[in-house]
Design an enzyme around this catalytic site. Sequence first.
Site, short mmCIF file in Angstrom:
data_model
loop_
_atom_site.label_atom_id
_atom_site.label_comp_id
_atom_site.label_asym_id
_atom_site.label_seq_id
_atom_site.Cartn_x
_atom_site.Cartn_y
_atom_site.Cartn_z
N LYS A 90 8.31 -35.01 -81.90
CA LYS A 90 8.85 -35.12 -80.53
C LYS A 90 8.44 -33.90 -79.70
O LYS A 90 8.07 -34.02 -78.55
CB LYS A 90 10.37 -35.26 -80.55
N GLY A 401 23.48 -31.47 -82.01
CA GLY A 401 22.53 -32.55 -81.83
C GLY A 401 21.61 -32.38 -80.64
O GLY A 401 20.47 -32.82 -80.65
N GLN A 402 22.10 -31.76 -79.56
CA GLN A 402 21.37 -31.73 -78.30
C GLN A 402 20.97 -30.29 -77.93
O GLN A 402 21.58 -29.34 -78.41
CB GLN A 402 22.23 -32.34 -77.19
#
Lengths: 775, 77
Positions: A90, A401-402
């Site tokens: 990513k 997570g972010q």
Amino acid sequence: MKVSNLSRREFIVQMAISSATIAATAMMPGVIFAGWNKNGQSLKNVKWGKAQCRFCGTGCGLKVGLSKGRAVAVKGDPDCSVNKGLLCVKGYHSVQTLYGKDRFKKAYVRKNGKLKAVSINEALDVVANKMNETIKKHGKDSVAMYGSGQWTIPDGYVASKFFKGCIGTNNLEANARLCMASAVVGFLTTFGADEPMGCYDDIDHADTFITWGNNMAEMHPVLFSRMLDVKQKKKNVVIVDFATRTTRTSYGADKSIIFKPQTDLAVANAICYELIKSGKVNKDFVDKHVAFKKGKTNIGYGLEDHFKFKKKMEGISFDQLKEFLEDYTPEKVEKISGVKAKDIRYMASLFGDPKRKVVSFWCMGANQHTRGTWINNLIYNIHLLVGKISQPGNGPFSLTGQPSACGTVREVGTLTHKLPFGVVMKKKAREKAAKIWNIPESRIDPKPSNHTMAMFRGLDRGDIRFMWVQVTNPMVTIPNLNRYRKGAMKDDRFIVVSDIYPTPTTDIADVILPAAMWIEREGLFGNSERRTQHWDQLIDPPGDAMSDTWQIIEVARRMGFKKEFPYKEKTHIKEIWNEYIQFHDNPKHRMAPYDLLREKPGVMWPYVNGKSTQWRFNSKYDPACSKDKEFDFYGKPDHKAWLIFRPYEPAAESPSKEYPFWLNTGRVVEHWHTGSMTRRVPVLHQAMPKAYVEINPKDAKELGITNGDKVKVSSKRGAVTFVASIDGRGRPPMGQVFIPFFDESYLVNELTLDAFCPLSKQPDYKKCAVKIEKA
Amino acid sequence: MPVMSYIAYPVDGRYQEMSNDLASLENCQFIPAENEEIGIFVSDTQSAQEEDHLQERIKELSSIKCLAMTYAHSDEE
């Protein structure tokens, strides 16, 4: 892409390399190709700018290649200690997410039922007027904002100031409620201070890694690669994957231990039982630094509207803890969890071995849990019993997570009960905010209003009439989605969405504001290891796109709050940062100055006397500790960490005769969350084109399902048809299925349950009951 | 002007030899993995004729167990 022929050619070569990298990492989780970075240096006519990856919470440092006003290449920043030059698929494709064909370049306002392109100024006027009108008609708590752990720190800060300090409502939440709230309450209940005490360098110092329901190989691939790298370089490194299904992390681990959903609570207690029974407790550490507590039990699941929970904690003795743990012998827990008693003893032996340095990692498996706070507490309990905490290579590490769940949501405090320092309920915190914001203290409401699920329930009921959504896609991610989508689409609800691409959430919007993305504006993130990272604006946003920060400022000014938002457009990020860090000007949380952040690939807080703090609560490293003892858990009034007994309690919904399978949902390495960005990158989309349902091969055989068949998955809340995947990416045990949520064409959250942890209010996306049938 | 990428697997015990073989080919890059005995091989030839010649040279390399193609691009298509 209009770049010179030479640059274009080089770009194609980079694409070719990235495709190979994706394929290789699919076959060999954790494989590292650091040499790729050297290739990037050969790109001609390209300038390199510093940035951070805008996807997961790892916070990898990037170098973004710029040519003729466009971002054309990416490489890992070798000077960033987070990733040391590595990136995942990513990250390598991150700049391509800027250039999807259907990028919003104009604002849209719904007129006569249809979205019409308008100028950004007209759209901002509509938003401000509608907010004013709604407040006038229905009161200040009828408007709400729902942001994100992908908000930059300035985005969250101005949102907090606008909603809490100007409008005077606490209807401000962020999607980090769905991913990190249990970690926050876990930290606060055990330590009285949020965020991990250690850092990623723990990986280099440790020799034992336990992943708790955490598929790091796909969700935090760079950190997983660092773990595998340590394993290759050091003898006796052990990785245990403790999870509910077999994943790529299991393949990279030395041992995979599968437990039945929800029973991690019981296994963690059994590890504590075994540590005590086998005499492995670090008595000196426990006597000096640990207090024993017990909380409420049978606390419910938050399924009903207006659910209320009041926490209560009482002190207990070590002997009382031992007595409670008698219910959690390895043999008893084997029956509940399906984990063999010998495997429980094995895990306990790793924690209990004084020669081993142990790091526990967890993320959504523990947090998205109706007892999420409890399992966080229980992992801390294990580390506290053996004193393996707050030291290089020893520590429990809650991964986020972010990219800025920590920096923006937890530190700025974009949750209903929070302020940038402290909580709205505390007068001192309100006074501090009022002083820095130059507003009357009385304007800040002392009562929290709606956490995320309560906010969407309020929107459905009509208590909330206006909602502004930024950098998130709730019409894909909210559990029990059918109810909340219908609620958001009711008459007399007004939805504003700031985003970069069309999504199911912009589909229901009354106003769409085109957002400047990531390096199209200046910003700051805060990652999982308390590292604040700054980037400059590197390229121009397309069309009328505007940063989320500036959108909020524009609307606030239109509503009469010009005095509160006096910033200049050119310097507003610096001005906001300098204002914000006044909230944390103490040795426990001091933030780095703006100029230093611009220069470095991130600085960890507390930043005191020109130094980052790598290990908190350890007086050798943490300047906030009392110097007369080795450890100081200063977040609690007694300066001790609280070991809280938490029992096993069943899930909110378990398989039944009618719905005999557990449903677990999650992510895949190729796609970021709902896929609105990564699915527009051809290589990533082709690598993982659509959602699927993973089924155990024996279950599939019994049901006559073969790989690729269409399978209808139904819960009490809805039914969706997916393609079957048997022994593909992962393998669930019999009686369980797994579905990723990245694909807006297959909305798995129409099936999930909106039960949540009563302490953290974080929903459980990992456990509900479904049936499956060949479609 | 084809650009291709592959994952390269060596014959057992011949990883270094394969790395050297592939790295020495003209208009090609070889990126070794740091923690596994595989690598990424990228060819960037100027014409179909040159690509054919490269393929012949690759076939002669006995250190390669397998080249698994992951990407192919040609301006001529």
